[in-house]
Structures are given as C-alpha cells and as structure tokens.
Design a protein around this motif. Structure first.
Motif, PDB file in Angstrom:
ATOM      1  N   THR A 133      47.692  74.683  61.343  1.00 20.83           N
ATOM      2  CA  THR A 133      47.953  74.877  60.032  1.00 20.83           C
ATOM      3  C   THR A 133      46.820  74.601  59.117  1.00 20.83           C
ATOM      4  OG1 THR A 133      48.786  72.359  59.743  1.00 20.83           O
ATOM      5  CG2 THR A 133      50.571  74.226  60.231  1.00 20.83           C
ATOM      6  N   THR A 134      45.810  73.749  59.483  1.00 21.51           N
ATOM      7  CA  THR A 134      44.694  73.379  58.527  1.00 21.51           C
ATOM      8  C   THR A 134      43.839  74.860  58.636  1.00 21.51           C
ATOM      9  OG1 THR A 134      44.639  71.128  59.528  1.00 21.51           O
ATOM     10  CG2 THR A 134      42.529  72.094  58.683  1.00 21.51           C
ATOM     11  N   TYR A 135      44.030  75.381  59.581  1.00 21.32           N
ATOM     12  CA  TYR A 135      43.137  76.841  59.742  1.00 21.32           C
ATOM     13  C   TYR A 135      43.939  78.008  59.386  1.00 21.32           C
ATOM     14  CZ  TYR A 135      39.869  73.555  61.220  1.00 21.32           C
ATOM     15  OH  TYR A 135      39.154  72.610  61.255  1.00 21.32           O
ATOM     16  N   GLY A 136      45.399  77.883  58.607  1.00 20.03           N
ATOM     17  CA  GLY A 136      45.974  79.034  58.383  1.00 20.03           C
ATOM     18  C   GLY A 136      46.828  79.867  59.374  1.00 20.03           C
ATOM     19  N   MET A 137      47.014  79.123  60.464  1.00 19.47           N
ATOM     20  CA  MET A 137      47.859  79.699  61.560  1.00 19.47           C
ATOM     21  C   MET A 137      49.156  78.856  62.009  1.00 19.47           C
ATOM     22  SD  MET A 137      44.510  79.914  64.403  1.00 19.47           S
ATOM     23  CE  MET A 137      43.964  78.419  64.202  1.00 19.47           C
ATOM     24  N   VAL A 138      49.973  79.889  62.459  1.00 20.08           N
ATOM     25  CA  VAL A 138      51.223  79.227  62.624  1.00 20.08           C
ATOM     26  C   VAL A 138      51.237  78.410  64.048  1.00 20.08           C
ATOM     27  CG1 VAL A 138      53.615  79.792  63.400  1.00 20.08           C
ATOM     28  CG2 VAL A 138      52.484  80.852  61.602  1.00 20.08           C
ATOM     29  N   SER A 139      51.573  77.312  64.140  1.00 24.37           N
ATOM     30  CA  SER A 139      51.676  76.443  65.197  1.00 24.37           C
ATOM     31  C   SER A 139      53.131  76.839  65.931  1.00 24.37           C
ATOM     32  CB  SER A 139      51.682  74.980  65.050  1.00 24.37           C
ATOM     33  OG  SER A 139      51.575  74.409  66.481  1.00 24.37           O
ATOM     34  N   ALA A 140      53.208  77.794  66.786  1.00 24.00           N
ATOM     35  CA  ALA A 140      54.615  78.273  67.487  1.00 24.00           C
ATOM     36  C   ALA A 140      54.625  77.537  68.946  1.00 24.00           C
ATOM     37  CB  ALA A 140      54.758  79.870  67.089  1.00 24.00           C
ATOM     38  N   SER A 216      67.272  72.704  83.255  1.00 23.59           N
ATOM     39  CA  SER A 216      68.053  72.178  82.484  1.00 23.59           C
ATOM     40  C   SER A 216      67.596  72.436  80.873  1.00 23.59           C
ATOM     41  CB  SER A 216      67.953  70.499  82.457  1.00 23.59           C
ATOM     42  OG  SER A 216      66.661  70.009  82.029  1.00 23.59           O
ATOM     43  N   ARG A 217      66.564  72.925  80.558  1.00 26.82           N
ATOM     44  CA  ARG A 217      66.257  73.243  79.221  1.00 26.82           C
ATOM     45  C   ARG A 217      65.720  74.651  79.171  1.00 26.82           C
ATOM     46  NH1 ARG A 217      61.075  69.067  78.828  1.00 26.82           N
ATOM     47  NH2 ARG A 217      59.753  69.812  80.268  1.00 26.82           N
ATOM     48  N   GLU A 218      65.736  75.745  80.231  1.00 24.27           N
ATOM     49  CA  GLU A 218      64.946  76.901  80.396  1.00 24.27           C
ATOM     50  C   GLU A 218      65.859  77.640  79.219  1.00 24.27           C
ATOM     51  OE1 GLU A 218      62.052  79.019  82.117  1.00 24.27           O
ATOM     52  OE2 GLU A 218      62.670  76.969  82.296  1.00 24.27           O
ATOM     53  N   ALA A 219      66.784  77.717  79.113  1.00 23.08           N
ATOM     54  CA  ALA A 219      67.489  78.841  78.090  1.00 23.08           C
ATOM     55  C   ALA A 219      66.910  78.620  76.833  1.00 23.08           C
ATOM     56  CB  ALA A 219      68.792  78.775  78.246  1.00 23.08           C
ATOM     57  N   ALA A 220      66.853  77.379  76.278  1.00 27.90           N
ATOM     58  CA  ALA A 220      66.607  77.257  74.999  1.00 27.90           C
ATOM     59  C   ALA A 220      64.921  77.487  74.893  1.00 27.90           C
ATOM     60  CB  ALA A 220      66.580  75.807  74.518  1.00 27.90           C
ATOM     61  N   ARG A 221      64.240  77.179  76.024  1.00 24.88           N
ATOM     62  CA  ARG A 221      62.856  77.366  75.905  1.00 24.88           C
ATOM     63  C   ARG A 221      62.424  78.801  75.790  1.00 24.88           C
ATOM     64  NH1 ARG A 221      59.517  77.843  80.527  1.00 24.88           N
ATOM     65  NH2 ARG A 221      57.292  77.408  80.104  1.00 24.88           N
ATOM     66  N   THR A 222      62.982  79.455  76.645  1.00 25.08           N
ATOM     67  CA  THR A 222      62.835  80.982  76.657  1.00 25.08           C
ATOM     68  C   THR A 222      63.337  81.744  75.201  1.00 25.08           C
ATOM     69  OG1 THR A 222      63.409  80.921  79.115  1.00 25.08           O
ATOM     70  CG2 THR A 222      63.390  82.976  77.849  1.00 25.08           C
ATOM     71  N   GLN A 223      64.329  81.197  75.040  1.00 23.73           N
ATOM     72  CA  GLN A 223      64.677  81.958  73.790  1.00 23.73           C
ATOM     73  C   GLN A 223      63.726  81.372  72.323  1.00 23.73           C
ATOM     74  OE1 GLN A 223      68.485  80.448  72.953  1.00 23.73           O
ATOM     75  NE2 GLN A 223      69.371  82.145  74.046  1.00 23.73           N
ATOM     76  N   ALA A 224      63.117  80.393  72.387  1.00 21.83           N
ATOM     77  CA  ALA A 224      62.168  79.909  71.388  1.00 21.83           C
ATOM     78  C   ALA A 224      60.913  80.479  71.623  1.00 21.83           C
ATOM     79  CB  ALA A 224      61.983  78.556  71.555  1.00 21.83           C
ATOM     80  N   LEU A 225      60.247  80.473  73.059  1.00 22.10           N
ATOM     81  CA  LEU A 225      59.035  81.421  73.214  1.00 22.10           C
ATOM     82  C   LEU A 225      59.050  82.762  72.777  1.00 22.10           C
ATOM     83  CD1 LEU A 225      58.022  79.708  76.527  1.00 22.10           C
ATOM     84  CD2 LEU A 225      57.139  79.214  74.313  1.00 22.10           C
ATOM     85  N   GLY A 226      60.441  83.415  73.130  1.00 25.67           N
ATOM     86  CA  GLY A 226      60.560  84.860  72.720  1.00 25.67           C
ATOM     87  C   GLY A 226      60.136  85.032  71.053  1.00 25.67           C
ATOM     88  N   LEU A 227      60.643  83.870  70.340  1.00 30.20           N
ATOM     89  CA  LEU A 227      60.601  84.076  68.891  1.00 30.20           C
ATOM     90  C   LEU A 227      59.084  83.855  68.316  1.00 30.20           C
ATOM     91  CD1 LEU A 227      61.830  84.349  66.217  1.00 30.20           C
ATOM     92  CD2 LEU A 227      62.470  82.089  66.223  1.00 30.20           C
ATOM     93  N   ALA A 228      58.265  83.205  69.150  1.00 26.52           N
ATOM     94  CA  ALA A 228      57.094  82.642  68.836  1.00 26.52           C
ATOM     95  C   ALA A 228      56.106  84.038  68.334  1.00 26.52           C
ATOM     96  CB  ALA A 228      56.496  81.847  69.964  1.00 26.52           C
ATOM     97  N   PRO A 229      56.045  84.839  69.068  1.00 28.95           N
ATOM     98  CA  PRO A 229      54.862  85.627  68.616  1.00 28.95           C
ATOM     99  C   PRO A 229      55.160  86.510  67.335  1.00 28.95           C
ATOM    100  CG  PRO A 229      56.265  86.682  70.565  1.00 28.95           C
ATOM    101  CD  PRO A 229      56.403  85.233  70.455  1.00 28.95           C
ATOM    102  N   LEU A 231      56.695  84.960  64.810  1.00 29.74           N
ATOM    103  CA  LEU A 231      56.535  83.991  63.633  1.00 29.74           C
ATOM    104  C   LEU A 231      54.984  83.753  63.340  1.00 29.74           C
ATOM    105  CD1 LEU A 231      58.703  81.013  64.833  1.00 29.74           C
ATOM    106  CD2 LEU A 231      58.947  82.640  62.859  1.00 29.74           C
ATOM    107  N   ILE A 232      54.064  83.938  64.406  1.00 33.93           N
ATOM    108  CA  ILE A 232      52.664  83.989  64.481  1.00 33.93           C
ATOM    109  C   ILE A 232      52.318  85.331  63.708  1.00 33.93           C
ATOM    110  CG2 ILE A 232      50.444  84.383  65.784  1.00 33.93           C
ATOM    111  CD1 ILE A 232      51.666  82.421  67.951  1.00 33.93           C
ATOM    112  N   ALA A 233      52.854  86.264  64.003  1.00 34.35           N
ATOM    113  CA  ALA A 233      52.231  87.666  63.350  1.00 34.35           C
ATOM    114  C   ALA A 233      52.654  87.687  61.921  1.00 34.35           C
ATOM    115  CB  ALA A 233      52.995  88.983  64.187  1.00 34.35           C
ATOM    116  N   LEU A 234      53.756  86.782  61.340  1.00 30.85           N
ATOM    117  CA  LEU A 234      54.191  86.937  60.013  1.00 30.85           C
ATOM    118  C   LEU A 234      53.413  85.796  59.184  1.00 30.85           C
ATOM    119  CD1 LEU A 234      57.978  87.218  60.423  1.00 30.85           C
ATOM    120  CD2 LEU A 234      56.765  88.882  59.295  1.00 30.85           C
ATOM    121  N   GLY A 235      53.087  84.742  60.292  1.00 29.37           N
ATOM    122  CA  GLY A 235      52.563  83.495  59.095  1.00 29.37           C
ATOM    123  C   GLY A 235      50.944  83.471  59.351  1.00 29.37           C
TER     124      GLY A 235
END
Length: 256
Positions: A133-140, A216-229, A231-235
């Motif tokens: 965030t310091t350098y204007g990038m999204v931490s996703a 035990s946490r794969e579904a949530a992690r996979t969905q979140a990682l799918g959203l990450a790019p 958020l980065i492109a937008l932010g």
C-alpha cells in the motif's frame, strides 16, 4: 543459478536456498522459474521426503519481487500476469511437507512462499512487513495467504500500515505466523531438525496429512485467490506512479 538445493538422502531432507543475498533474495523471473522447477522435480524424487526453504545470508529471507524486473501485462482488465503466483510448492502440486526458515526480513512476495509452507521457523531478529500500500499497490495474494495463518486484525494492520511498521518475530509467533523462534543464525538448522523428524515417518501418511490439512481451507483460499487479480488490476496505481514512490523510498529494506 539463483536457487541452491542440497539434499541429504540419508535423512530425506532437502534444503532449498534463495541465493541472491546482494538483492535481499528478491525474486526475478529466472528465480521464479527455478523455484517452480525445483518443486515439480521433488514430486518425482522419492529420496526427498521433506523440504526446508530459506534465504541466503542473514539480512533477508526474501523481499518479494525484484523491482528491476519488467513484467509485461496484457491489455485486458480481466487478466494479470504475476510471476510469483507459481513460486510456491502447492501451486506446483507438491504435497511433501515444506518448512520455511526465516532470518532477517520477510516482506511482500515472500508471503507466497511462507503461505504455502506447512509452518515457519524464524530467528528472534526476523521481521515481517508488507510494503504494497505504501507504493500504491493492492496487497491481495499476500493478505490472502496471511489470513490463512493469522487473525484478521493482525493481517489487516500489517497490510494497511505498509512500510511504516514491521512485525517482530515475537509478535509473529504470538499471532500464529511463526511456530518456533530461534537464536539468530539458527532458523535453518532448527527447521532441518524438524524436517528430519517428519521425513523419518512413512511418506504416504505424511503427504496425506499435508493434503488433509490444506483441504480444510482449500475452498475459501481458492475463491479468494481467484478474486485477487481483479482487485490488483482495479486498485494498483499506474506503473509510473509506483516508480515515483519507490524512487523516494527510505530505509525500509535496510537491516535495522
């Protein structure tokens, strides 16, 4: 080669070292490719039953992407090329246990590796921070990996405070990012000792356990990682604005 691999067949443990200490073990495109190849190679090497990943020297485990690297991006807002997305063992379908050993700084893209390790051993002098965030990038991606290990508030604080604040090894231990603290210079040795214990057990049972823990946490992690790019492109601010902010940076990557 920017990656060193030392395997001991008698113990079944391989030590993978990021070997660019003059660059704080920052990852360039060559190192990213080498890391992927190393993890994929271990899938076929039955003499390796557990792995330790660390950084050369004592100043840094890894400081993320090498900012001198030029990563061309597609024009589509629906796509983003991230050279770090496949540097971790899980991204390369390796389910042998991986233990991370941290000396000095671990920041930014280092969390791709820490986030895909089974657990983290760190020197008491290690520090953790996220400069995005310091350098204007999204931490996703980084925050997604950290959120699998640390309480929400701790992840949010690290990501939002950027370079203004470092997390001490003690605090990282208290919040679950680190599982063991060592004297300075002893993290890799402690991690190897733990890896030797794990490697002494039947590898089928060990790999099955690793897979079960991650399931035990794969579904949530996979969905979140799918959203990450997206958020980065937008932010992310423009590369020019990022470069200007980096040009004016202070001492955040110097050992304090």
């Amino acid at each position: 080669m920017s990656i060193r691999v030392e395997a001991v067949k008698e113990t079944g443990v391989a030590l993978v070292t990021l070997d660019r200490p003059e660059k704080h073990n920052a990852i360039d495109l060559q190192m990213a490719d080498e890391l992927g190849a190393v993890w994929r190679g271990f899938r076929f090497d039955d003499t390796v039953r557990a792995v330790v990943v660390t950084g050369a020297g004592t100043k840094a485990f890894c400081t993320g992407i090498d900012r001198s690297v030029d990563v061309p991006q597609p024009s589509s807002p629906y796509s983003i090329d991230d050279p770090l997305i496949a540097i971790g063992p899980k991204a390369n379908d390796l389910w042998k246990p991986v233990i991370a050993a941290v000396e000095g700084m671990a920041c930014g893209g280092a969390f791709y590796l820490l986030g895909e390790s089974e657990f983290v051993v760190a020197s008491r002098e290690a520090t953790f921070f996220d400069p995005h965030t310091t350098y204007g990038m999204v931490s996703a991606y980084e925050t997604i990996y950290l959120a699998q290990r640390m309480p929400f508030g701790e992840v949010a604080r690290m990501a939002l405070m950027g370079t203004a604040e470092r997390i001490s090894a003690r605090r990282a231990y208290e919040t679950g990012l680190v599982s063991e603290l060592t004297d300075p210079g002893e993290a890799a040795r402690a991690a190897v000792r733990a890896a030797e214990v794990v490697a002494s057990y039947p590898t089928e049972a060990v790999q099955g356990t690793v897979r079960a823990v991650w399931a035990s946490r794969e579904a949530a992690r996979t969905q979140a990682l799918g959203l990450a790019p997206h958020l980065i492109a937008l932010g992310n601010v423009s590369p020019e604005r990022q470069a200007a902010r980096f040009a004016g940076r202070g001492s955040e990557y110097r050992l304090r």
